[in-house]
Design an enzyme around this catalytic site. Structure first.
Site, PDB file in Angstrom:
ATOM      1  N   ASP A  42      38.428  38.536  41.990  1.00 50.64           N
ATOM      2  CA  ASP A  42      38.634  39.422  43.130  1.00 50.64           C
ATOM      3  C   ASP A  42      37.684  39.067  44.281  1.00 50.64           C
ATOM      4  O   ASP A  42      36.588  38.565  44.048  1.00 50.64           O
ATOM      5  CB  ASP A  42      38.409  40.871  42.664  1.00 50.64           C
ATOM      6  CG  ASP A  42      39.012  41.878  43.620  1.00 50.64           C
ATOM      7  OD1 ASP A  42      39.752  41.475  44.539  1.00 50.64           O
ATOM      8  OD2 ASP A  42      38.726  43.081  43.461  1.00 50.64           O
ATOM      9  N   ASN A  90      50.939  42.488  43.574  1.00 49.15           N
ATOM     10  CA  ASN A  90      50.597  41.610  44.707  1.00 49.15           C
ATOM     11  C   ASN A  90      51.791  41.234  45.586  1.00 49.15           C
ATOM     12  O   ASN A  90      51.613  40.713  46.693  1.00 49.15           O
ATOM     13  CB  ASN A  90      49.891  40.330  44.228  1.00 49.15           C
ATOM     14  CG  ASN A  90      48.461  40.546  43.781  1.00 49.15           C
ATOM     15  OD1 ASN A  90      47.925  39.809  42.971  1.00 49.15           O
ATOM     16  ND2 ASN A  90      47.804  41.581  44.315  1.00 49.15           N
TER      17      ASN A  90
HETATM   18  C1  FPP Z   1      42.199  38.724  44.608  1.00 45.67           C
HETATM   19  O1  FPP Z   1      41.437  38.696  45.783  1.00 45.67           O
HETATM   20  C2  FPP Z   1      42.721  37.394  44.339  1.00 45.67           C
HETATM   21  C3  FPP Z   1      44.039  37.080  44.207  1.00 45.67           C
HETATM   22  C4  FPP Z   1      45.107  38.072  44.302  1.00 45.67           C
HETATM   23  C5  FPP Z   1      44.470  35.691  44.004  1.00 45.67           C
HETATM   24  C6  FPP Z   1      43.614  34.892  43.112  1.00 45.67           C
HETATM   25  C7  FPP Z   1      44.064  33.516  43.070  1.00 45.67           C
HETATM   26  C8  FPP Z   1      43.237  32.447  43.049  1.00 45.67           C
HETATM   27  C9  FPP Z   1      41.773  32.571  43.089  1.00 45.67           C
HETATM   28  C10 FPP Z   1      43.751  31.057  42.940  1.00 45.67           C
HETATM   29  C11 FPP Z   1      44.514  30.853  41.686  1.00 45.67           C
HETATM   30  C12 FPP Z   1      44.789  29.458  41.450  1.00 45.67           C
HETATM   31  C13 FPP Z   1      45.895  28.984  40.863  1.00 45.67           C
HETATM   32  C14 FPP Z   1      45.965  27.562  40.605  1.00 45.67           C
HETATM   33  C15 FPP Z   1      47.043  29.833  40.498  1.00 45.67           C
HETATM   34  P1  FPP Z   1      41.877  39.601  47.007  1.00 45.67           P
HETATM   35  O2  FPP Z   1      42.768  38.807  47.873  1.00 45.67           O
HETATM   36  O3  FPP Z   1      42.475  40.870  46.494  1.00 45.67           O
HETATM   37  O4  FPP Z   1      40.526  39.865  47.698  1.00 45.67           O
HETATM   38  P2  FPP Z   1      40.122  41.181  48.516  1.00 45.67           P
HETATM   39  O5  FPP Z   1      40.048  42.300  47.508  1.00 45.67           O
HETATM   40  O6  FPP Z   1      38.813  40.833  49.098  1.00 45.67           O
HETATM   41  O7  FPP Z   1      41.186  41.424  49.543  1.00 45.67           O
END
Ligand code: FPP
EC number: 2.5.1.-
Length: 262
Positions: A42, A90
């Site tokens: 996250d 998501n």
């Molecule tokens: C949450 O952070 C993260 C995600 C929804 C996506 C995570 C994906 C990756 C790190 C890459 C995965 C790699 C592969 C190869 C599939 P957020 O966007 O919710 O962060 P925030 O809470 O700060 O908005």
């Protein structure tokens, strides 16, 4: 110039070469290691915002962290690493962001498949395949195919994953099996339910890590986390380093796990 272009194409940067603290890792290997580590990655969006960059820049950097943590877990001898990469919730994000996230498996395939094969890592996906765009499914099936004979660490991407949905699907399949006479109601126990989840062949996580300061489970592995140690850190996923991962493992080693006994 060519070097910089290569770095951009592969996602590798100078920081990528940061050497692992081998002594610290060898010391960790002497203690009890979690067999399975699950991570809620996250904080990508906030990481980018803090730097005045679009959210997708955070996801891109997050993918590089995936590489670092995969290496650290593999070097340590962890048997299974599961990464929450896209939840069933998501889809509510802006279309551009969803599109970018759906392109990451193909990107990761291009940049990291060789190393994963070299490391004998087996790649899997946990979640519902329907709804995923064909290019995402294509990358996943290439990953699975190329690593299916591998016998080392199992690296699972939870994609289009939701624990309630996982349990609901398991219940549906169990009912079908009872109805068709393949299964007797009396045979339904915890073991059988576990075998009907996406994680059927994996041990339950011993340790669950969540980055970015949120103290929630967010519909992640609700059944499998029943006895897991939970580790929360304020660090955002793109900044989560191998050293921080080792810190989480050290914390795990300090805890005593009693599974409800005294
Ligand atoms: C949450 O952070 C993260 C995600 C929804 C996506 C995570 C994906 C990756 C790190 C890459 C995965 C790699 C592969 C190869 C599939 P957020 O966007 O919710 O962060 P925030 O809470 O700060 O908005």
């Amino acid at each position: 110039m060519i070097q910089r272009l290569k770095q951009w194409l592969t996602g590798y940067t100078a920081a990528d070469q940061t050497p692992v603290d081998r002594d610290r890792m060898e010391a960790l290997k002497k203690g009890p290691l979690p067999k399975h580590v699950a991570i809620i990655m996250d904080g990508n969006g906030r990481w980018a915002k803090k730097r005045g960059m679009p959210r997708i820049a955070g996801h891109r950097q997050g993918m590089i962290t995936v590489r670092h943590i995969t290496r650290a877990a593999d070097d340590l001898g962890i048997q299974a690493l599961t990464l929450y990469s896209f939840s069933t919730e998501n889809w509510k994000r802006p279309k551009d962001e969803v599109n970018y996230l759906m392109g990451l498996p193909a990107e990761f395939l291009r940049t990291d498949l060789d190393e994963l094969v070299e490391r004998n890592i087996q790649v899997r996906m946990l979640g519902e395949e329907e709804q995923l765009p064909s290019h995402t499914l294509d990358a996943i099936s290439k990953f699975k195919e190329a690593t299916k004979e591998n016998t080392g660490m199992v690296l699972s991407f939870a994609l289009n994953y939701g624990a309630r949905r996982e349990i609901t699907e398991a219940v549906r399949r169990i009912i079908d099996e009872v109805k068709s006479g393949k299964l007797d109601k009396e045979q339904i126990d915890e073991e059988l339910i576990s075998r009907h989840l996406y994680t059927a062949e994996l041990p339950d996580p011993d340790l669950m890590i969540r980055t970015s300061g949120e103290i929630r489970i967010s519909n992640f592995m609700l059944w499998q986390l029943a006895y897991s140690e939970l580790y929360f850190t304020d660090v955002q996923w793109p900044d989560f380093s191998q050293e921080m991962f080792f810190e989480a493992i050290e914390d795990f080693q300090r805890r005593s796990r009693r599974y409800g006994a005294v």
